[in-house]
Design a protein around this motif. Structure first.
Motif, PDB file in Angstrom:
ATOM      1  N   PHE A  90       0.839  -1.209   0.000  1.00  0.00           N
ATOM      2  CA  PHE A  90       0.000   0.000   0.000  1.00  0.00           C
ATOM      3  C   PHE A  90       0.870   1.254   0.000  1.00  0.00           C
ATOM      4  CE2 PHE A  90      -2.076   3.438   2.362  1.00  0.00           C
ATOM      5  CZ  PHE A  90      -3.235   3.605   1.605  1.00  0.00           C
ATOM      6  N   ALA A  91       1.928   1.240   0.819  1.00  0.00           N
ATOM      7  CA  ALA A  91       2.834   2.395   0.865  1.00  0.00           C
ATOM      8  C   ALA A  91       3.516   2.613  -0.481  1.00  0.00           C
ATOM      9  CB  ALA A  91       3.875   2.200   1.962  1.00  0.00           C
ATOM     10  N   VAL A  92       3.897   1.508  -1.140  1.00  0.00           N
ATOM     11  CA  VAL A  92       4.532   1.625  -2.452  1.00  0.00           C
ATOM     12  C   VAL A  92       3.567   2.226  -3.467  1.00  0.00           C
ATOM     13  CG1 VAL A  92       5.435   0.293  -4.395  1.00  0.00           C
ATOM     14  CG2 VAL A  92       6.218  -0.200  -2.077  1.00  0.00           C
ATOM     15  N   VAL A  93       2.329   1.704  -3.480  1.00  0.00           N
ATOM     16  CA  VAL A  93       1.331   2.213  -4.433  1.00  0.00           C
ATOM     17  C   VAL A  93       0.982   3.664  -4.147  1.00  0.00           C
ATOM     18  CG1 VAL A  93      -1.059   1.938  -5.213  1.00  0.00           C
ATOM     19  CG2 VAL A  93       0.381  -0.070  -4.889  1.00  0.00           C
ATOM     20  N   ARG A  94       0.918   4.006  -2.857  1.00  0.00           N
ATOM     21  CA  ARG A  94       0.485   5.358  -2.481  1.00  0.00           C
ATOM     22  C   ARG A  94       1.569   6.401  -2.686  1.00  0.00           C
ATOM     23  NH1 ARG A  94      -0.598   9.710  -1.883  1.00  0.00           N
ATOM     24  NH2 ARG A  94      -2.030  10.768  -0.443  1.00  0.00           N
ATOM     25  N   TRP A  95       2.834   6.066  -2.396  1.00  0.00           N
ATOM     26  CA  TRP A  95       3.871   7.099  -2.406  1.00  0.00           C
ATOM     27  C   TRP A  95       5.016   6.822  -3.398  1.00  0.00           C
ATOM     28  CZ3 TRP A  95       2.057   5.601   2.633  1.00  0.00           C
ATOM     29  CH2 TRP A  95       1.248   6.576   3.238  1.00  0.00           C
ATOM     30  N   VAL A  96       5.419   5.561  -3.518  1.00  0.00           N
ATOM     31  CA  VAL A  96       6.600   5.270  -4.335  1.00  0.00           C
ATOM     32  C   VAL A  96       6.261   5.257  -5.829  1.00  0.00           C
ATOM     33  CG1 VAL A  96       8.433   3.608  -4.794  1.00  0.00           C
ATOM     34  CG2 VAL A  96       7.640   3.988  -2.444  1.00  0.00           C
ATOM     35  N   LEU A  97       5.197   4.537  -6.221  1.00  0.00           N
ATOM     36  CA  LEU A  97       4.858   4.419  -7.635  1.00  0.00           C
ATOM     37  C   LEU A  97       4.586   5.763  -8.310  1.00  0.00           C
ATOM     38  CD1 LEU A  97       2.708   1.176  -7.929  1.00  0.00           C
ATOM     39  CD2 LEU A  97       5.119   1.535  -8.470  1.00  0.00           C
ATOM     40  N   PRO A  98       3.855   6.696  -7.652  1.00  0.00           N
ATOM     41  CA  PRO A  98       3.676   8.004  -8.310  1.00  0.00           C
ATOM     42  C   PRO A  98       4.993   8.712  -8.610  1.00  0.00           C
ATOM     43  CG  PRO A  98       2.087   7.762  -6.535  1.00  0.00           C
ATOM     44  CD  PRO A  98       3.027   6.601  -6.432  1.00  0.00           C
ATOM     45  N   GLU A  99       5.967   8.578  -7.705  1.00  0.00           N
ATOM     46  CA  GLU A  99       7.271   9.198  -7.946  1.00  0.00           C
ATOM     47  C   GLU A  99       8.008   8.505  -9.094  1.00  0.00           C
ATOM     48  OE1 GLU A  99       8.727  11.906  -6.666  1.00  0.00           O
ATOM     49  OE2 GLU A  99       6.797  12.305  -5.696  1.00  0.00           O
ATOM     50  N   ILE A 100       7.926   7.172  -9.122  1.00  0.00           N
ATOM     51  CA  ILE A 100       8.569   6.434 -10.213  1.00  0.00           C
ATOM     52  C   ILE A 100       7.946   6.816 -11.548  1.00  0.00           C
ATOM     53  CG2 ILE A 100       8.920   4.123 -11.185  1.00  0.00           C
ATOM     54  CD1 ILE A 100       9.156   3.057  -8.368  1.00  0.00           C
ATOM     55  N   TRP A 101       6.605   6.890 -11.584  1.00  0.00           N
ATOM     56  CA  TRP A 101       5.919   7.272 -12.823  1.00  0.00           C
ATOM     57  C   TRP A 101       6.307   8.683 -13.248  1.00  0.00           C
ATOM     58  CZ3 TRP A 101       3.335   5.228 -16.736  1.00  0.00           C
ATOM     59  CH2 TRP A 101       2.587   6.082 -17.552  1.00  0.00           C
ATOM     60  N   ASP A 102       6.397   9.603 -12.294  1.00  0.00           N
ATOM     61  CA  ASP A 102       6.734  10.987 -12.610  1.00  0.00           C
ATOM     62  C   ASP A 102       8.132  11.096 -13.215  1.00  0.00           C
ATOM     63  OD1 ASP A 102       6.133  13.951 -12.345  1.00  0.00           O
ATOM     64  OD2 ASP A 102       7.940  13.810 -11.111  1.00  0.00           O
ATOM     65  N   LYS A 103       9.055  10.296 -12.731  1.00  0.00           N
ATOM     66  CA  LYS A 103      10.447  10.406 -13.174  1.00  0.00           C
ATOM     67  C   LYS A 103      10.777   9.497 -14.364  1.00  0.00           C
ATOM     68  CE  LYS A 103      11.239  13.186  -9.714  1.00  0.00           C
ATOM     69  NZ  LYS A 103       9.945  13.110  -9.030  1.00  0.00           N
TER      70      LYS A 103
END
Length: 374
Positions: A22-35
């Motif tokens: 959940f933490a990955v989907v909520r915070w990490v994945l958006p950053e990965i997608w953005d970069k």
């Protein structure tokens, strides 16, 4: 260590894994997608280009580099052509929408009000006048709310168009990185593919790999089918409404094309409502034309859907309906659209028996508690 304690520890670890996911989907994945979004998008596109690249290598006798470059450039020119056409459409329609949004909303509201007045007049002939007056007041209040909402939507669309125009320089840079990344990924796709789910460097018999493959197949199949029908509805509706002289044909067709992306609702609902309004206004010819358009689009979908859908989603209509409702409750319109996708992931998890070990551990602990209470 007892089996019950091992089961409890496994359940605790799974709960921690769910929290971490959940933490990955909520915070990490958006950053990965953005970069990294250009390169993430390039991977499935490169996969789709592989048959063309192999054809150029085997039949035309090209080396891997030019065989990868040619389809990438062709796709780029096709994409740029589509973007230019879409920008021309937006540039032509947005000023009309902004300039005439008030008139368009007023005309639509007046049309709906007149249709309800005709309906209420017929109701008043068969019911008490008090009932007619109450319905009339409720409808008037509702139309005022719709009018305010429509004005807000028109302003939002105008602002979005301006933002889109302002983002053009960044879009050019983004497309440049996407194109270059697509070329290198297409050229080295076989090596990259070996590390992806289903690749030769991954375990093929693991439940996780099988679930990932099933999920990706369902996700891309669902998006492909819905996007195809949305595009068909937009183009066919635009041509049809323009031929029969309906006002705001382009905007109406675009709205119904977007509605087609919403499962179980589609373009049929707005077109049927428009048809009923035309009949209530006494425009029987326009009402019949809209009904024929709705019927034609539905028949087209029924003919094409089995071929396009096949087993790409892998869920039943009831499961799709449940996913829609739950998604709507959590995420509104976006949840309504994305709910069936998440449901397909859940169904894939059950088919892959991903939850079997968890269910077994729960059963083991429940039996232990039951024996303790005796």
């Amino acid at each position: 260590m007892s089996e019950e304690r091992k089961a409890a520890e496994r359940l605790l670890l799974r709960l921690l894994g769910i929290a971490a996911a959940f933490a990955v989907v909520r915070w990490v994945l958006p950053e990965i997608w953005d970069k990294l979004s250009p390169f993430i998008i390039a991977v499935p596109v490169a996969a789709a280009l592989q048959p063309v690249i192999r054809f150029l290598q085997k039949r035309i006798r090209l080396k891997r580099s030019p065989a990868s470059l040619i389809p990438v450039l062709l796709l780029l020119f096709l994409f740029l052509g589509l973007i230019i056409w879409l920008l021309i459409f937006v540039i032509e329609q947005t000023p009309k929408l902004v300039a005439h949004s008030g008139d368009m909303i007023t005309e639509s509201i007046n049309m709906i009000r007149q249709a309800f007045n005709n309906l209420l007049t017929r109701i008043g002939e068969a019911t008490d006048p008090g009932v007619e007056n109450w319905i009339r007041s409720v409808v008037t209040s509702g139309l005022e709310t719709v009018s305010k909402w429509g004005s807000g939507v028109a302003e939002y669309v105008g602002g979005f168009a301006l933002s889109l125009a302002a983002a053009t320089p960044y879009s050019i840079i983004y497309i440049s990185f996407l194109t270059i990344g697509l070329y290198f990924i297409s050229k080295n796709y076989d090596e990259i593919r070996s590390y992806l789910p289903g690749g030769k460097r991954r375990r093929q018999d693991s439940r996780t790999t099988q679930l990932t493959n099933s999920t990706l197949k369902s996700l891309f199949g669902y998006l492909r089918v819905q996007g195809t029908f949305g595009l068909i509805v937009w183009i066919v509706s635009w041509i049809y409404l323009t031929i029969f002289g309906f006002p705001y044909a382009g905007i109406t067709a675009l709205f119904c094309g977007v509605m087609e992306l919403v499962p179980m609702i589609g373009s049929g609902v707005p077109y049927i409502i428009m048809s009923i309004i035309q009949f209530l206004l006494g425009n029987a010819a326009a009402g019949v034309q809209l009904l024929f358009l709705t019927l034609g689009l539905q028949l087209l979908r029924r003919v094409l859907e089995p071929k396009l859908m096949s087993d790409s989603i892998g869920i039943t209509p009831l499961q799709s309906l449940i996913g829609m409702f739950v998604g709507m409750r959590f995420g509104g319109i976006l949840g309504l659209i994305g709910g069936p996708v998440l449901m397909s992931v859940l169904v894939g998890a059950f088919k892959g028996e991903l939850f079997v070990p968890t269910a077994r551990d729960f059963h083991l602990i429940s039996v232990w508690f039951k024996n303790r209470l005796k």
